[in-house]
Design a protein around this motif. Structure first.
Motif, short mmCIF file in Angstrom:
data_model
loop_
_atom_site.label_atom_id
_atom_site.label_comp_id
_atom_site.label_asym_id
_atom_site.label_seq_id
_atom_site.Cartn_x
_atom_site.Cartn_y
_atom_site.Cartn_z
N ILE A 1 2.87 138.22 32.28
CA ILE A 1 3.49 138.85 30.95
C ILE A 1 2.09 138.78 30.11
O ILE A 1 2.17 139.64 29.28
CB ILE A 1 4.30 137.62 30.28
CG1 ILE A 1 5.55 137.65 31.32
CG2 ILE A 1 4.60 138.16 29.03
CD1 ILE A 1 6.34 136.54 30.76
N ILE A 2 1.20 138.18 30.15
CA ILE A 2 -0.10 138.17 29.34
C ILE A 2 -0.78 139.52 29.96
O ILE A 2 -1.12 140.30 28.86
CB ILE A 2 -1.06 136.84 29.55
CG1 ILE A 2 -0.48 135.57 29.11
CG2 ILE A 2 -2.49 137.27 29.05
CD1 ILE A 2 -1.35 134.54 29.41
N LEU A 3 -0.91 139.72 30.98
CA LEU A 3 -1.52 141.15 31.40
C LEU A 3 -0.81 142.37 30.82
O LEU A 3 -1.49 143.02 30.26
CB LEU A 3 -1.56 141.21 32.97
CG LEU A 3 -2.10 142.30 33.61
CD1 LEU A 3 -3.67 142.84 32.99
CD2 LEU A 3 -2.36 142.23 35.21
N ILE A 4 0.23 142.37 30.99
CA ILE A 4 1.32 143.49 30.44
C ILE A 4 0.93 143.30 28.88
O ILE A 4 0.90 144.54 28.49
CB ILE A 4 2.97 143.14 31.22
CG1 ILE A 4 2.91 143.28 32.44
CG2 ILE A 4 3.56 144.35 30.13
CD1 ILE A 4 2.43 144.73 33.14
N ASN A 5 1.16 142.43 28.16
CA ASN A 5 1.24 142.42 26.74
C ASN A 5 -0.33 142.84 26.41
O ASN A 5 -0.54 143.86 25.35
CB ASN A 5 1.38 141.18 26.22
CG ASN A 5 2.98 140.57 26.16
OD1 ASN A 5 3.81 141.57 26.55
ND2 ASN A 5 3.28 139.32 26.24
N ASN A 6 -1.27 142.50 26.99
CA ASN A 6 -2.66 143.05 26.96
C ASN A 6 -2.76 144.55 27.00
O ASN A 6 -3.44 145.13 26.45
CB ASN A 6 -3.67 142.11 27.56
CG ASN A 6 -3.84 140.77 27.27
OD1 ASN A 6 -3.41 140.45 25.87
ND2 ASN A 6 -4.38 140.05 27.92
N THR A 7 -2.01 144.86 28.24
CA THR A 7 -2.21 146.31 28.47
C THR A 7 -1.36 147.50 27.48
O THR A 7 -1.77 148.14 27.03
CB THR A 7 -1.38 146.54 29.95
OG1 THR A 7 -2.20 145.85 30.99
CG2 THR A 7 -1.76 148.00 30.08
N ILE A 8 -0.19 146.72 26.90
CA ILE A 8 0.39 147.19 25.93
C ILE A 8 -0.41 147.44 24.81
O ILE A 8 -0.68 148.61 24.11
CB ILE A 8 1.63 146.64 25.63
CG1 ILE A 8 2.75 146.89 26.65
CG2 ILE A 8 2.35 147.16 24.24
CD1 ILE A 8 4.02 145.91 26.66
N ALA A 9 -1.08 146.36 24.31
CA ALA A 9 -2.01 146.35 23.23
C ALA A 9 -3.12 147.63 23.08
O ALA A 9 -3.57 148.18 22.41
CB ALA A 9 -2.42 144.91 22.65
N PHE A 10 -3.76 147.34 24.38
CA PHE A 10 -4.91 148.28 24.82
C PHE A 10 -4.11 149.79 24.47
O PHE A 10 -5.00 150.60 24.13
CB PHE A 10 -5.21 147.97 26.02
CG PHE A 10 -6.31 149.08 26.45
CD1 PHE A 10 -7.40 149.16 26.13
CD2 PHE A 10 -6.07 150.00 27.89
CE1 PHE A 10 -8.36 150.11 26.47
CE2 PHE A 10 -6.77 150.80 28.23
CZ PHE A 10 -8.19 151.03 27.85
N VAL A 11 -3.27 150.06 25.42
CA VAL A 11 -2.74 151.47 25.11
C VAL A 11 -2.19 151.80 23.71
O VAL A 11 -2.72 153.01 23.43
CB VAL A 11 -1.30 151.61 26.37
CG1 VAL A 11 -0.80 152.92 26.13
CG2 VAL A 11 -1.99 151.34 27.63
N LYS A 12 -1.47 151.20 23.14
CA LYS A 12 -1.31 151.46 21.72
C LYS A 12 -2.56 151.60 20.86
O LYS A 12 -2.47 152.67 20.19
CB LYS A 12 -0.47 150.12 21.25
CG LYS A 12 0.84 150.00 21.66
CD LYS A 12 1.62 149.05 20.71
CE LYS A 12 2.89 148.90 21.01
NZ LYS A 12 3.69 147.69 20.17
N GLU A 13 -3.59 150.77 20.99
CA GLU A 13 -4.96 151.28 20.23
C GLU A 13 -5.50 152.59 20.89
O GLU A 13 -5.87 153.35 20.07
CB GLU A 13 -5.66 150.01 20.37
CG GLU A 13 -7.01 150.26 19.90
CD GLU A 13 -6.95 150.23 18.15
OE1 GLU A 13 -8.07 150.99 17.72
OE2 GLU A 13 -6.31 149.96 17.44
N THR A 14 -5.63 152.69 21.98
CA THR A 14 -6.33 154.15 22.61
C THR A 14 -5.71 155.24 22.24
O THR A 14 -6.16 156.19 21.95
CB THR A 14 -6.17 153.67 24.11
OG1 THR A 14 -6.82 152.46 24.46
CG2 THR A 14 -6.95 154.89 24.62
#
Length: 217
Positions: free
Chosen positions: A5-18
């Motif tokens: 879940i942490i990895l998925i949430n971190n990925t979501i944050a990264f994609v949103k910012e990018t």
């Protein structure tokens, strides 16, 4: 919290910012819809769920058509991010391959890589190119590129290779015949095919109405 879940949430944050300034048809909300479709499809398929989810979230992290045709930027950016998250090499490789092979690319290029996860993400991405949202995305991108809505004097080109497809500046309505109406019969999964049917029928109805109104009827 679970590492997954942490990895998925971190990925979501990264994609949103990018993708915070991305074109409206290829922004975070597109990614979110593809991610949701992926989760729906993966539930009925035998695949690695982590690879499928990461592939969906990162599949358009640097879409080549917005990066001067550079097809290496997306996989490289995804690898850099996943490495920073201490993701194992095999997972990173599988996600890279999804990014490299998910696109339609004119539809006339033979597949050189296959995996259950690619099949799921590709269907999920194609579903978002169909139906009401697919129509909205097509015209939004056409406006972004200042393309004509329709020109009866410019017929669809059904024999485009990947390079010609990417450089095409044809009217947006041609895109329905060159890609969108072809997707139903190119789905990989049974659930994808079933979901595509309704969206395909909606696009057919829309085209009938569009062309009827075009003629002043």
């Amino acid at each position: 919290m679970d590492k997954y879940i942490i990895l998925i949430n971190n990925t979501i944050a990264f994609v949103k910012e990018t993708l915070k300034d991305a074109e409206g048809g290829h922004d975070w909300f597109h990614i979110e819809r593809v991610w949701k479709n992926t989760r729906t499809l993966a539930a009925t398929e035998s695949c690695n769920m982590l690879v499928a989810e990461l592939g969906a979230l990162l599949h358009d992290i640097a879409d080549a058509k917005f990066h001067d045709g550079n097809e290496e930027e997306g996989p490289a950016l995804a690898r850099e991010f996943l490495t920073s998250q201490h993701v194992d090499e095999e997972t990173i490789y599988q996600v890279e391959m999804i990014i490299r092979h998910v696109s339609f690319g004119g539809g006339n290029t033979p597949a050189t890589f296959k995996s259950p996860e690619l099949s799921v993400v590709q269907d999920a991405d194609r579903l978002d190119a169909m139906g009401a949202i697919g129509i909205a995305r097509a015209f939004h991108y056409g406006g972004h590129k200042n393309r004509q809505l329709y020109n009866p004097g410019i017929p669809p080109d059904m024999a485009m290779n990947k390079e010609k497809y990417r450089k095409s500046n044809a009217p947006t309505l041609n895109h329905f015949y060159e890609k969108l109406l072809l997707l139903k019969d190119r789905m990989n999964t049974e659930t994808g095919r079933r979901m595509a049917c309704r969206r395909h029928e909606f696009m057919q109805s829309y085209l009938i109405e569009f062309l009827t109104e075009w003629e002043g009827n």
